[in-house]
Design an enzyme around this catalytic site. Structure first.
Site, PDB file in Angstrom:
ATOM      1  N   GLU A 126      41.126  37.223  34.206  1.00  0.00           N
ATOM      2  CA  GLU A 126      40.111  36.921  35.218  1.00  0.00           C
ATOM      3  C   GLU A 126      38.885  36.316  34.555  1.00  0.00           C
ATOM      4  O   GLU A 126      38.403  36.837  33.557  1.00  0.00           O
ATOM      5  CB  GLU A 126      39.701  38.192  35.975  1.00  0.00           C
ATOM      6  CG  GLU A 126      38.739  37.896  37.106  1.00  0.00           C
ATOM      7  CD  GLU A 126      38.309  39.145  37.878  1.00  0.00           C
ATOM      8  OE1 GLU A 126      37.381  39.020  38.680  1.00  0.00           O
ATOM      9  OE2 GLU A 126      38.894  40.229  37.683  1.00  0.00           O
ATOM     10  N   GLY A 168      33.639  45.451  31.195  1.00  0.00           N
ATOM     11  CA  GLY A 168      33.769  46.901  31.169  1.00  0.00           C
ATOM     12  C   GLY A 168      35.217  47.313  31.309  1.00  0.00           C
ATOM     13  O   GLY A 168      35.697  48.193  30.603  1.00  0.00           O
ATOM     14  N   ALA A 169      35.932  46.646  32.227  1.00  0.00           N
ATOM     15  CA  ALA A 169      37.346  46.963  32.458  1.00  0.00           C
ATOM     16  C   ALA A 169      37.925  45.903  33.377  1.00  0.00           C
ATOM     17  O   ALA A 169      37.202  45.072  33.922  1.00  0.00           O
ATOM     18  CB  ALA A 169      37.493  48.347  33.077  1.00  0.00           C
ATOM     19  N   MET A 170      39.249  45.944  33.547  1.00  0.00           N
ATOM     20  CA  MET A 170      39.940  44.953  34.373  1.00  0.00           C
ATOM     21  C   MET A 170      41.054  45.625  35.161  1.00  0.00           C
ATOM     22  O   MET A 170      41.838  46.395  34.614  1.00  0.00           O
ATOM     23  CB  MET A 170      40.514  43.856  33.470  1.00  0.00           C
ATOM     24  CG  MET A 170      41.252  42.773  34.222  1.00  0.00           C
ATOM     25  SD  MET A 170      40.184  41.916  35.397  1.00  0.00           S
ATOM     26  CE  MET A 170      41.388  41.427  36.645  1.00  0.00           C
ATOM     27  N   GLU A 171      41.109  45.291  36.463  1.00  0.00           N
ATOM     28  CA  GLU A 171      41.957  46.014  37.405  1.00  0.00           C
ATOM     29  C   GLU A 171      43.374  45.471  37.522  1.00  0.00           C
ATOM     30  O   GLU A 171      44.005  45.620  38.572  1.00  0.00           O
ATOM     31  CB  GLU A 171      41.312  45.988  38.797  1.00  0.00           C
ATOM     32  CG  GLU A 171      41.330  44.640  39.518  1.00  0.00           C
ATOM     33  CD  GLU A 171      40.128  43.752  39.268  1.00  0.00           C
ATOM     34  OE1 GLU A 171      39.907  42.809  40.050  1.00  0.00           O
ATOM     35  OE2 GLU A 171      39.401  44.008  38.287  1.00  0.00           O
ATOM     36  N   ASN A 172      43.921  44.848  36.478  1.00  0.00           N
ATOM     37  CA  ASN A 172      45.278  44.321  36.552  1.00  0.00           C
ATOM     38  C   ASN A 172      46.217  45.307  37.253  1.00  0.00           C
ATOM     39  O   ASN A 172      46.215  46.492  36.934  1.00  0.00           O
ATOM     40  CB  ASN A 172      45.823  44.053  35.151  1.00  0.00           C
ATOM     41  CG  ASN A 172      44.798  43.404  34.252  1.00  0.00           C
ATOM     42  OD1 ASN A 172      44.374  42.297  34.501  1.00  0.00           O
ATOM     43  ND2 ASN A 172      44.392  44.117  33.220  1.00  0.00           N
ATOM     44  N   GLU A 189      37.986  50.626  38.867  1.00  0.00           N
ATOM     45  CA  GLU A 189      39.174  49.814  38.617  1.00  0.00           C
ATOM     46  C   GLU A 189      40.386  50.339  39.391  1.00  0.00           C
ATOM     47  O   GLU A 189      41.206  49.550  39.880  1.00  0.00           O
ATOM     48  CB  GLU A 189      39.475  49.762  37.119  1.00  0.00           C
ATOM     49  CG  GLU A 189      38.324  49.245  36.265  1.00  0.00           C
ATOM     50  CD  GLU A 189      37.767  47.905  36.717  1.00  0.00           C
ATOM     51  OE1 GLU A 189      38.516  47.096  37.288  1.00  0.00           O
ATOM     52  OE2 GLU A 189      36.559  47.667  36.501  1.00  0.00           O
ATOM     53  N   HIS A 204      40.311  49.171  42.991  1.00  0.00           N
ATOM     54  CA  HIS A 204      40.701  47.772  43.163  1.00  0.00           C
ATOM     55  C   HIS A 204      42.172  47.639  43.554  1.00  0.00           C
ATOM     56  O   HIS A 204      42.581  46.569  44.038  1.00  0.00           O
ATOM     57  CB  HIS A 204      40.477  47.001  41.861  1.00  0.00           C
ATOM     58  CG  HIS A 204      39.163  46.299  41.771  1.00  0.00           C
ATOM     59  ND1 HIS A 204      38.680  45.470  42.760  1.00  0.00           N
ATOM     60  CD2 HIS A 204      38.216  46.272  40.786  1.00  0.00           C
ATOM     61  CE1 HIS A 204      37.516  44.969  42.405  1.00  0.00           C
ATOM     62  NE2 HIS A 204      37.205  45.445  41.206  1.00  0.00           N
ATOM     63  N   GLU A 226      34.606  42.666  44.664  1.00  0.00           N
ATOM     64  CA  GLU A 226      33.745  43.444  43.768  1.00  0.00           C
ATOM     65  C   GLU A 226      32.725  44.296  44.511  1.00  0.00           C
ATOM     66  O   GLU A 226      32.517  45.456  44.189  1.00  0.00           O
ATOM     67  CB  GLU A 226      33.053  42.525  42.763  1.00  0.00           C
ATOM     68  CG  GLU A 226      34.001  41.851  41.787  1.00  0.00           C
ATOM     69  CD  GLU A 226      34.809  42.836  40.949  1.00  0.00           C
ATOM     70  OE1 GLU A 226      34.478  44.030  40.913  1.00  0.00           O
ATOM     71  OE2 GLU A 226      35.791  42.397  40.315  1.00  0.00           O
TER      72      GLU A 226
END
Length: 878
Positions: A125, A264-268, A301, A304, A323
């Site tokens: 992203e 900070g983080a990623m919601e894959n 996350e 999401h 978001e």
């Protein structure tokens, strides 16, 4: 930078959106991992969506080496372009098979597939998938993925991707794993991680009785530090079921902690990748705030999964759609499982600090931007946090039950689709039976509304007559602002401090301001006081003519946490503004008598049964950064002088009360809990004020002894960090001993040692610049790691306006030198720490000139990134 290079940087406009000619339905990827030559085999099934039979298939690709490409099994004519490949004359449905190479170890941008610190990791992203393989790298193209990962012979015992594990084993001495994701997803939600980890395992039983396997992957030897994050995962899953009726939809949920990560983080989908700082905590290495943040970010996350993954974005101009809704959800989660007042006050502080600053800067933009040159530049507090305030206003307007129904209707209607903010609003209008047509201006107009209040008493009709007006200053692309639609939550206090609820006020306690000027009448007694903007019900700047006596009255009797803290903050602001000219001359300031009296009353009543978190927030002297946002033109030296004088006068006047407080409030254990968080917070605030007072009273040795004892006797990082901060920032004798002790204990633990960098980079004077220069060559510093950069140059830039804006100009020179170095390594991080320089026109002429010289120098760099170019060019045009 050459004119030719400049011309390649063109803004994308929201109105230029066109639906894709093709979509991908199924994607089969095989990765043969290698440090410098990873092979990606990509077999994708495509389908034409439009009637344009001549439209070529255009696949995005960046920094890839293409080995071959076939269409339906045969070699096919195609054209390689600067940004991918173009394949003409394709049928309506067909399969493209291709193979490309990438170099993960050379990828310092940390976008796409990269290898850092021994781990292969992806970040896609917003547009990173095109750096992995050729694709329709768009958020509105959703496909099902099957992923085979073939690891190297050594160092990658863990091979992860989205979805469910189909097969795992070893072939030719190399481990492999096959994953399938049953849910169609856009390419930005693709994830791959390969490395060596300790695994924290658990299970969760959903509300329908399904078992979900939970796995949390952390650095070797860090198992214990992952336990809180695992508990937070389970708490998030349970809360989403209880509050919104949303049940997790896969057989497993995986979280991986990595140290090299831009965000900070990623919601894959099903495989969340986190910056280690938001996963690995225990009391000896992490503060209470870190525990709180881990819980919040884990929740964000995970949430999401529905608001972002199951329902995603049509295009990147809709970023706030996922978001802001998810920030609102994570704030409600933290409010329910941690502390509502603290969560709300932290959110408000972000709005009234960084977000108001952004609205006043050249980069001001609506929550739904109209154009963008580099999408990474719009991962902003406006889109995330102001957007969350917009969602909160909708919740205020329609109430919890209708909001819950509308959210579930939205998720059901658009499940598996890529949608827009307009789709979201229309769904809520239909479901909740509300008209949001004027409310939409919150998404389309930039800037902070200013609400001005006044009131008089109508003796004849026994009415309190309240007048409200709103005005929003022009921004770069919007000179004229139409009135916003906003809920203003209110209450009234009589002279004894009792709540009074007039018949004219709704049961929910809010009125609507939707015109430039409005008048409201309430049947009340003469001495009743209106309490305006409870719970910060709209993200506005309020100008209300409260006297100091009225502010004290609300501080004493109002039951709203925001109003209490805001009254104390307003009293501080009044003092700073009233004394700014005296401060500019560095003369002696008068005593803040009303504020001291209010604080004394609070301190005299504190006991272990008090709401210590709220009391601590009320007693805080606000940051200089937030104070700056109360001025149109910034005299940083005078603000600093007045701020320090205010803090010193409060500390000296109430030193006995702070000493008594410090002696009687103690945390019951070193472990994290919300209750002990409050005890430690107020205890550490008392320590700070005692140290400030002792220094002002020429008892610096006593201050040093108290702070050193606090450090040595502490068994948790919260207390140790407070002592180290006071020692360094107040330049106490014990600072050398504490810094040496901290370095000895933690220099090999990067996440903890970031505190060592951060504390020295945030000393509120010029010495911070010298500290940063020295620490850039510290053996534990790595300028390629975003966490280290944020802890040092980033801390100076984003958390130390005094040192950054030192009149010598050395802060500007140092920051821009670091930005220049980062431009070639990680431009998105460089652009982030550049942000404070963009509002240079609010400063004095000398500082403006120095910043202008640095910005012009950046513009002359031969390979200036699009991220930095967009921000600098925008600031220079203002």
């Amino acid at each position: 930078m050459t004119a030719e290079k400049r011309n390649t940087y063109k803004a994308q406009k929201r109105t230029d959106y066109k639906a894709p000619n093709f979509t991908a339905t199924d994607i089969d990827l095989t990765f043969t991992l290698d440090d410098t030559k990873t092979i990606v085999k990509n077999v994708t099934r495509f389908k034409r969506l439009t009637s344009d039979a001549k439209a070529p298939l255009i696949l995005n690709g960046e920094e890839l080496k293409l080995n071959y490409l076939k269409v339906d099994g045969i070699n096919y004519k195609f054209k390689e372009t600067k940004n991918g490949v173009e394949i003409p004359s394709v049928p309506d449905e067909f399969t493209v098979e291709l193979e490309n190479e990438i170099n993960p170890s050379a990828n310092s941008s940390l976008m796409g597939l990269y290898k850092s610190n021994g781990t292969f990791c992806t970040q896609c992203e917003p547009e990173g998938f095109r750096r992995i393989t050729y694709s329709l790298d768009r958020s509105d193209v959703l496909a099902k993925y099957r992923v085979t990962i073939i690891g190297p012979e050594y160092g990658c015992g863990v091979l992860l991707s989205n979805g469910n594990l189909i097969e795992r084993g070893t072939k030719k001495n190399r481990p492999y794993a096959i994953w399938e994701d049953p849910f169609p997803k856009p390419s930005y939600l693709f994830a791959l991680v390969a490395g060596t980890f300790d695994i924290v395992s658990d299970t969760f039983i959903t509300m329908s009785g399904r078992k979900v396997d939970l796995e949390l992957y952390v650095d070797r030897g860090a198992y214990e530090r992952g336990l809180w994050a695992m508990q937070s995962i389970k708490d998030s899953m349970k809360w989403d079921e209880d509050r919104w009726g949303l049940e997790f939809d896969l057989d497993n949920f995986k979280v991986v902690a990595v140290d090299f990560f831009n965000f900070g983080a990623m919601e894959n989908k099903g495989l969340n990748v986190f910056n280690s700082v938001y996963v690995m905590v225990d009391p000896t290495c992490a503060t209470d705030t870190a525990f709180y943040n881990v819980q919040s970010v884990i929740g964000h996350e995970y949430f999401h999964n529905y608001t972002g993954d199951r329902v995603t974005l049509r295009d990147w101009f809709q970023l706030s759609l996922k978001e802001s809704l998810t920030v609102f959800r994570d704030q409600e989660f933290s409010s329910d499982v941690a502390n509502r007042a603290l969560t709300r006050l932290h959110a408000i502080n972000v709005i009234r600090g960084p977000q108001f600053a952004e609205d006043a800067s050249p980069m001001a933009h609506p929550v739904r931007p109209e154009e963008v040159m580099e999408m990474n530049n719009f991962y902003t507090v406006t889109i995330y946090d102001k957007g969350a305030e917009i969602i909160r206003m909708i919740h205020t307007l329609i109430g919890e039950s209708r909001f819950k129904k509308a959210l579930n209707d939205y998720l059901h209607k658009y499940d598996g689709q890529a949608v827009t903010i307009e789709d979201f609003l229309c769904c809520f209008e239909e479901s909740a039976g509300v008209d949001l047509s004027q409310f939409r201006r919150w998404y389309t107009q930039a800037g902070t509304p200013h609400v001005k209040a006044s009131w008089i008493y109508d003796e004849e009709n026994k009415n309190l007559v309240l007048k409200l007006s709103q005005h929003t200053n022009p921004t770069r692309d919007q000179q004229v602002k139409e009135p916003f639609y906003m809920p203003i939550r209110m209450s009234f206090l009589d002279k004894e401090g009792h709540d009074v609820h007039p018949a004219e006020l709704s049961s929910d306690g809010y009125i609507i301001l939707n015109e430039n000027e409005q008048e409201y009448r309430f049947t009340l007694d003469r001495d009743t006081l209106p309490v305006i903007l409870r719970d910060f019900s709209a993200p506005v700047k309020l100008d209300a003519p409260y006297t100091m006596e009225q502010l004290q009255h609300m501080l004493s009797f109002c039951d709203d946490a925001f109003i209490k803290v805001d009254c104390a903050t307003t009293m501080q602001n009044r003092y700073i503004h009233d004394n700014l000219e005296i401060a500019a001359a560095q003369s002696v300031l008068k005593e803040p008598a009303e504020l001291i009296a209010s604080y004394k009353a609070i301190l005299d009543s504190v006991d272990s049964q008090s709401d210590l978190i709220l009391i601590n927030e009320t007693l805080k002297i606000q940051s200089i950064a937030n104070l700056m946002e109360t001025f149109d033109k910034i005299n940083i030296d005078a603000i600093k002088y007045a701020h320090d004088a205010l803090e010193t006068k409060v500390a000296v006047s109430l030193v006995n009360e702070f000493v008594e407080l410090y002696g009687k409030i103690r945390a019951s254990s070193a472990n994290y809990s919300v209750a002990d968080m409050g005890r430690r917070a107020i205890n550490n605030s008392a320590l700070h004020m005692i140290a400030v007072a002792k220094c002002a009273m020429d008892k610096k040795k006593e201050a040093s002894d108290i702070v050193l004892n606090h450090y040595n006797s502490s068994k948790n990082m919260t207390d140790k960090l407070q002592a180290m901060t006071d020692a360094v920032h107040l330049d106490l004798e014990c600072k050398t001993e504490i810094l040496k002790s901290f370095e000895k204990d933690w220099s090999k633990d990067a996440l903890v040692f970031d505190n060592f960098f951060r504390v020295q980079a945030t000393v509120p004077n010029k010495s911070a610049i010298d500290n940063v220069k020295k620490l850039l060559s510290h053996p534990s510093y790595d300028g390629r790691n975003p966490n280290r950069v944020r802890a040092l140059a980033g801390a100076l830039a984003l958390s130390n306006p005094v040192a950054l804006n030192d009149i010598s100009g050395e802060g500007y020179d140092l920051l821009c030198k670091q930005i220049s170095a980062l431009n070639d390594i990680n431009p998105s991080v460089a652009a982030r720490i550049l942000t404070p320089l963009l509002s240079f026109r609010r400063l004095d002429e000398k500082r403006q000139g120095m910043i202008l010289n640095n910005l012009n120098s950046l513009m002359q760099m031969p390979k200036l990134s699009r991220s930095i170019y967009e921000k600098v060019s925008t600031a220079l045009k203002e």
